[in-house]
Design a protein around this motif. Sequence first.
Motif, PDB file in Angstrom:
ATOM      1  N   LEU A 143       0.834  -1.204   0.000  1.00 34.55           N
ATOM      2  CA  LEU A 143       0.000   0.000   0.000  1.00 34.55           C
ATOM      3  C   LEU A 143       0.872   1.258   0.000  1.00 34.55           C
ATOM      4  O   LEU A 143       0.597   2.217  -0.721  1.00 34.55           O
ATOM      5  CB  LEU A 143      -0.940   0.007   1.207  1.00 34.55           C
ATOM      6  N   GLU A 144       1.939   1.246   0.783  1.00 32.43           N
ATOM      7  CA  GLU A 144       2.850   2.388   0.792  1.00 32.43           C
ATOM      8  C   GLU A 144       3.475   2.594  -0.585  1.00 32.43           C
ATOM      9  O   GLU A 144       3.608   3.730  -1.048  1.00 32.43           O
ATOM     10  CB  GLU A 144       3.932   2.212   1.856  1.00 32.43           C
ATOM     11  N   ALA A 145       3.852   1.504  -1.243  1.00 27.91           N
ATOM     12  CA  ALA A 145       4.436   1.622  -2.581  1.00 27.91           C
ATOM     13  C   ALA A 145       3.430   2.237  -3.555  1.00 27.91           C
ATOM     14  O   ALA A 145       3.805   3.033  -4.422  1.00 27.91           O
ATOM     15  CB  ALA A 145       4.903   0.261  -3.088  1.00 27.91           C
ATOM     16  N   VAL A 146       2.169   1.888  -3.393  1.00 24.79           N
ATOM     17  CA  VAL A 146       1.120   2.462  -4.241  1.00 24.79           C
ATOM     18  C   VAL A 146       0.964   3.956  -3.952  1.00 24.79           C
ATOM     19  O   VAL A 146       0.795   4.765  -4.862  1.00 24.79           O
ATOM     20  CB  VAL A 146      -0.222   1.717  -4.026  1.00 24.79           C
ATOM     21  N   ALA A 147       1.046   4.341  -2.684  1.00 19.36           N
ATOM     22  CA  ALA A 147       0.836   5.732  -2.278  1.00 19.36           C
ATOM     23  C   ALA A 147       2.045   6.627  -2.518  1.00 19.36           C
ATOM     24  O   ALA A 147       1.902   7.852  -2.588  1.00 19.36           O
ATOM     25  CB  ALA A 147       0.449   5.781  -0.800  1.00 19.36           C
ATOM     26  N   LEU A 148       3.231   6.056  -2.642  1.00 25.99           N
ATOM     27  CA  LEU A 148       4.458   6.868  -2.717  1.00 25.99           C
ATOM     28  C   LEU A 148       4.459   7.951  -3.789  1.00 25.99           C
ATOM     29  O   LEU A 148       4.860   9.090  -3.495  1.00 25.99           O
ATOM     30  CB  LEU A 148       5.687   5.974  -2.864  1.00 25.99           C
ATOM     31  N   PRO A 149       4.022   7.697  -5.012  1.00 28.52           N
ATOM     32  CA  PRO A 149       4.055   8.792  -5.996  1.00 28.52           C
ATOM     33  C   PRO A 149       3.235  10.008  -5.559  1.00 28.52           C
ATOM     34  O   PRO A 149       3.675  11.148  -5.722  1.00 28.52           O
ATOM     35  CB  PRO A 149       3.483   8.158  -7.268  1.00 28.52           C
ATOM     36  N   ALA A 150       2.074   9.782  -4.979  1.00 32.27           N
ATOM     37  CA  ALA A 150       1.242  10.904  -4.530  1.00 32.27           C
ATOM     38  C   ALA A 150       1.883  11.614  -3.344  1.00 32.27           C
ATOM     39  O   ALA A 150       1.845  12.851  -3.260  1.00 32.27           O
ATOM     40  CB  ALA A 150      -0.155  10.410  -4.157  1.00 32.27           C
ATOM     41  N   ILE A 151       2.481  10.861  -2.445  1.00 30.13           N
ATOM     42  CA  ILE A 151       3.135  11.478  -1.284  1.00 30.13           C
ATOM     43  C   ILE A 151       4.372  12.253  -1.734  1.00 30.13           C
ATOM     44  O   ILE A 151       4.621  13.366  -1.255  1.00 30.13           O
ATOM     45  CB  ILE A 151       3.472  10.421  -0.218  1.00 30.13           C
ATOM     46  N   GLU A 152       5.135  11.692  -2.658  1.00 31.94           N
ATOM     47  CA  GLU A 152       6.302  12.410  -3.191  1.00 31.94           C
ATOM     48  C   GLU A 152       5.877  13.719  -3.842  1.00 31.94           C
ATOM     49  O   GLU A 152       6.521  14.764  -3.654  1.00 31.94           O
ATOM     50  CB  GLU A 152       7.055  11.529  -4.192  1.00 31.94           C
TER      51      GLU A 152
END
Length: 190
Positions: free
Chosen positions: A58-67
């Motif tokens: 889930l974190e890997a999925v969210a990383l682009p948006a968080i970056e």
Amino acid sequence: MSTPPLRKDAARNRHRIVEIARRYVDDGRPLQLNDVARTASIGVATVYRHFSTPEALLEAVALPAIEKLVRRAEHALTEPDPWMALRDFLAAAIETLLTDPAVPPVFAAATDSLEHTGDLKRRLATAFTELLTRAHAAGVIDSSVTEADMTPLMCGIAYAANVHSALDPTERATHGLRYLNLLLTGLHRP
């Protein structure tokens, strides 16, 4: 110490796993590693080799948006007007929370599975602290408002906008931005 780059086939598998997980999250389906492996036509062991838990995936999925949100926060720090900087960052945060269903649970998690997630959260917190400090120093926001106040207020805005669950994410974000503007009108000290 940096990790060596993935072999091409391993990189393809990782990309495919994250791509399938992205679809699961966007569709509101539970993120189970075995299901992702089956849908991706990749062995379960391969999925577990890349992501030991659903939380890590889930974190890997969210990383682009968080970056992207971190970049927006750091860019806001270059804005000379402290009020505009804070307002624009908070708007970007609400938009991210309401348009990417992977982000809220990652922000709400008590611990991070991926080191990069923790680094990004710290950078975001640091930038937000500086934005709020600048707004206080300029006298453009109520001086009694703290970082601890803003987190539940932002969560409340996201919750209120998500009440309109029949709307698509863009429409929910529009509602969220309206609610944010109402909140900021009350906090602003012209």
